[in-house]
Design a protein around this motif. Structure first.
Motif, short mmCIF file in Angstrom:
data_model
loop_
_atom_site.label_atom_id
_atom_site.label_comp_id
_atom_site.label_asym_id
_atom_site.label_seq_id
_atom_site.Cartn_x
_atom_site.Cartn_y
_atom_site.Cartn_z
N LEU A 39 0.80 -1.22 0.00
CA LEU A 39 0.00 0.00 0.00
C LEU A 39 0.83 1.27 0.00
CD1 LEU A 39 -2.79 -0.84 2.61
CD2 LEU A 39 -2.89 -1.01 0.10
N ALA A 40 2.09 1.20 0.45
CA ALA A 40 2.88 2.41 0.72
C ALA A 40 2.04 3.33 1.62
CB ALA A 40 3.33 3.07 -0.57
N SER A 41 1.90 4.59 1.27
CA SER A 41 1.28 5.54 2.20
C SER A 41 -0.24 5.40 2.34
CB SER A 41 1.63 6.97 1.81
OG SER A 41 2.97 7.24 2.17
N VAL A 42 -0.87 4.56 1.56
CA VAL A 42 -2.28 4.27 1.82
C VAL A 42 -2.41 3.50 3.14
CG1 VAL A 42 -4.36 3.12 0.89
CG2 VAL A 42 -2.88 4.42 -0.62
N THR A 43 -1.27 3.10 3.70
CA THR A 43 -1.24 2.54 5.05
C THR A 43 -1.69 3.58 6.08
OG1 THR A 43 0.66 1.18 4.39
CG2 THR A 43 0.24 1.37 6.75
N LYS A 44 -1.37 4.84 5.84
CA LYS A 44 -1.60 5.88 6.86
C LYS A 44 -3.06 6.01 7.29
CE LYS A 44 2.48 8.78 5.98
NZ LYS A 44 3.13 8.10 4.84
N PRO A 45 -4.05 5.98 6.39
CA PRO A 45 -5.42 6.06 6.88
C PRO A 45 -5.80 4.89 7.79
CG PRO A 45 -5.34 6.62 4.55
CD PRO A 45 -3.98 6.11 4.91
N LEU A 46 -5.25 3.70 7.53
CA LEU A 46 -5.52 2.56 8.41
C LEU A 46 -4.91 2.80 9.79
CD1 LEU A 46 -4.75 -0.39 5.94
CD2 LEU A 46 -6.97 0.64 6.46
N ALA A 47 -3.68 3.29 9.80
CA ALA A 47 -3.02 3.60 11.07
C ALA A 47 -3.76 4.70 11.81
CB ALA A 47 -1.56 4.01 10.81
N ALA A 48 -4.19 5.71 11.07
CA ALA A 48 -4.92 6.82 11.69
C ALA A 48 -6.24 6.34 12.29
CB ALA A 48 -5.18 7.92 10.67
N TYR A 49 -6.92 5.45 11.58
CA TYR A 49 -8.19 4.94 12.09
C TYR A 49 -7.97 4.18 13.39
CZ TYR A 49 -13.09 4.68 10.65
OH TYR A 49 -14.45 4.88 10.54
N ALA A 50 -6.89 3.43 13.46
CA ALA A 50 -6.55 2.72 14.70
C ALA A 50 -6.30 3.73 15.83
CB ALA A 50 -5.35 1.83 14.49
N ALA A 51 -5.61 4.82 15.51
CA ALA A 51 -5.35 5.86 16.51
C ALA A 51 -6.66 6.46 17.01
CB ALA A 51 -4.45 6.94 15.93
N LEU A 52 -7.62 6.62 16.11
CA LEU A 52 -8.91 7.20 16.51
C LEU A 52 -9.73 6.22 17.35
CD1 LEU A 52 -9.80 9.09 13.22
CD2 LEU A 52 -8.93 10.06 15.36
N VAL A 53 -9.57 4.92 17.08
CA VAL A 53 -10.20 3.92 17.95
C VAL A 53 -9.59 4.02 19.35
CG1 VAL A 53 -10.49 1.45 18.40
CG2 VAL A 53 -10.82 2.34 16.08
N ALA A 54 -8.26 4.15 19.41
CA ALA A 54 -7.59 4.29 20.71
C ALA A 54 -8.08 5.54 21.44
CB ALA A 54 -6.08 4.34 20.52
N GLN A 174 -14.25 14.71 12.12
CA GLN A 174 -13.02 15.40 12.51
C GLN A 174 -11.86 14.99 11.61
OE1 GLN A 174 -11.55 16.19 16.58
NE2 GLN A 174 -13.27 14.93 17.26
N ALA A 175 -11.81 13.69 11.30
CA ALA A 175 -10.70 13.17 10.51
C ALA A 175 -10.69 13.73 9.10
CB ALA A 175 -10.75 11.64 10.45
N GLN A 176 -11.86 14.10 8.58
CA GLN A 176 -11.95 14.64 7.22
C GLN A 176 -12.12 16.16 7.21
OE1 GLN A 176 -15.61 12.15 6.77
NE2 GLN A 176 -16.38 13.87 5.57
N ASN A 196 -1.95 23.49 1.97
CA ASN A 196 -1.78 22.04 1.84
C ASN A 196 -2.60 21.39 2.95
OD1 ASN A 196 -0.83 19.55 1.02
ND2 ASN A 196 1.09 19.71 2.14
N ASP A 197 -3.90 21.28 2.71
CA ASP A 197 -4.83 20.89 3.77
C ASP A 197 -4.80 19.39 4.06
OD1 ASP A 197 -5.65 23.46 4.27
OD2 ASP A 197 -7.37 23.37 2.93
N TRP A 198 -4.93 19.09 5.35
CA TRP A 198 -4.92 17.71 5.83
C TRP A 198 -5.85 17.60 7.02
CZ3 TRP A 198 -1.05 15.90 2.59
CH2 TRP A 198 -0.88 14.51 2.55
N GLY A 199 -6.47 16.44 7.17
CA GLY A 199 -7.25 16.15 8.36
C GLY A 199 -6.44 15.28 9.30
N LEU A 200 -7.11 14.35 9.96
CA LEU A 200 -6.44 13.43 10.88
C LEU A 200 -6.12 12.14 10.13
CD1 LEU A 200 -8.69 13.96 14.03
CD2 LEU A 200 -6.43 14.95 13.59
N GLY A 201 -4.98 12.12 9.46
CA GLY A 201 -4.56 10.94 8.72
C GLY A 201 -5.06 10.88 7.29
#
Length: 273
Positions: A39-54, A174-176, A196-201
């Motif tokens: 996935l390369a950086s498409v990994t980041k949304p998965l990691a971010a979602y885990a952080a939001l679960v935490a 919030q993430a979007q 250069n806009d970004w949300g949470l992951g």
């Protein structure tokens, strides 16, 4: 969807793609959707979602200290911690610049592992992958870039993001939503963007140009692309999401074919309404 067949003309060894609506209805697929791709950086949304679960479990707070001095979990998720791209080196005060950072996501992974007392790859599996039935997906190694998945699995994730079951919809909103609006920065592969806009992951399209989504993509479009030739976008205005995975590294070829592909998908979605 006929537009998905355009991936047959992409200059890549293997490609697969899918489109689904905001209620999770699969509109079409093309290619080997069960094939596992890096996935390369498409990994980041998965990691971010885990952080939001935490976060929702109370293991971490978004505004608790994490990373460089003055940085928080929120800064790490939004690429505003000040950490360099691929080095654990501080190059700006937190919250002042949008510095896209793999290192920041690696620090985030370490922070979550300590907070939950669970190794990050295992936490992602328990918090996100297993509940969504993403049995062909792993996030071993770097939380920034070492995920491996299939189109079939990412369709499940895209359905979750559009109609959350694991998270409160307000958290996903919030993430979007742009974190630290107005910050300039470089979008890898597409140059300087202001803002250069970004949300949470998740990267937020807004008015960026050039961009990896379509010319007709709404400003609210959010998602991520990866240097392994992969992307996932959600366009709330279109009420749909699209996943495309390939096994050729990102380069000029991707910039040439991804935008007309997305525009064709959106046009077909519009025509079917």
């Amino acid at each position: 969807m006929q537009s998905l067949a355009m991936i047959e003309n992409w200059p890549v060894p293997t490609a697969a793609a899918a489109v689904l609506t905001s209620d999770g209805t699969l509109l079409g697929t093309h290619g080997p959707t069960a094939h596992r791709f890096p996935l390369a950086s498409v990994t980041k949304p998965l990691a971010a979602y885990a952080a939001l679960v935490a976060y929702e479990e109370g293991a971490v707070e978004l505004d608790e200290p994490a990373g460089p001095e003055g940085s928080t979990v929120r800064h790490l998720l939004a690429h505003t911690s000040g950490l360099a791209f691929d080095e654990h080196r501080v190059t700006a005060p937190p919250g002042t610049r949008r510095l896209y950072s793999n290192a920041g996501f690696e620090v985030l992974g370490d922070h979550l592992a300590k907070a939950t007392e669970i190794p990050f790859p295992e936490y992602v599996r328990q918090a996100v992958l297993e509940p969504l039935g993403m049995t062909s997906t792993t996030v071993e190694g770097s939380p920034a870039k070492d995920g491996v998945s299939t189109v079939d699995d990412l369709v499940r994730f895209a359905a979750e993001v559009q109609a959350p079951r694991l998270l409160d919809p307000r958290t996903v909103l919030q993430a979007q939503t742009v974190v630290h609006p107005g910050l300039k920065g470089v979008l890898p592969g597409y140059g300087h963007q202001n803002p250069n806009d970004w949300g949470l992951g998740f990267e937020i399209r807004d008015s960026k140009s050039p961009h990896w989504t379509g010319l007709s993509s709404s400003p609210a479009t959010f998602g991520h692309f990866g240097q392994s030739g992969t992307f996932l976008w959600v366009d709330p205005a279109a009420g749909a999401a699209c996943v495309a995975l390939t096994d050729r590294a990102f380069g000029p070829w991707a910039a040439e074919v991804w935008t007309p592909f997305t525009d064709a998908v959106l046009a077909e979605l519009g025509a079917s309404r």
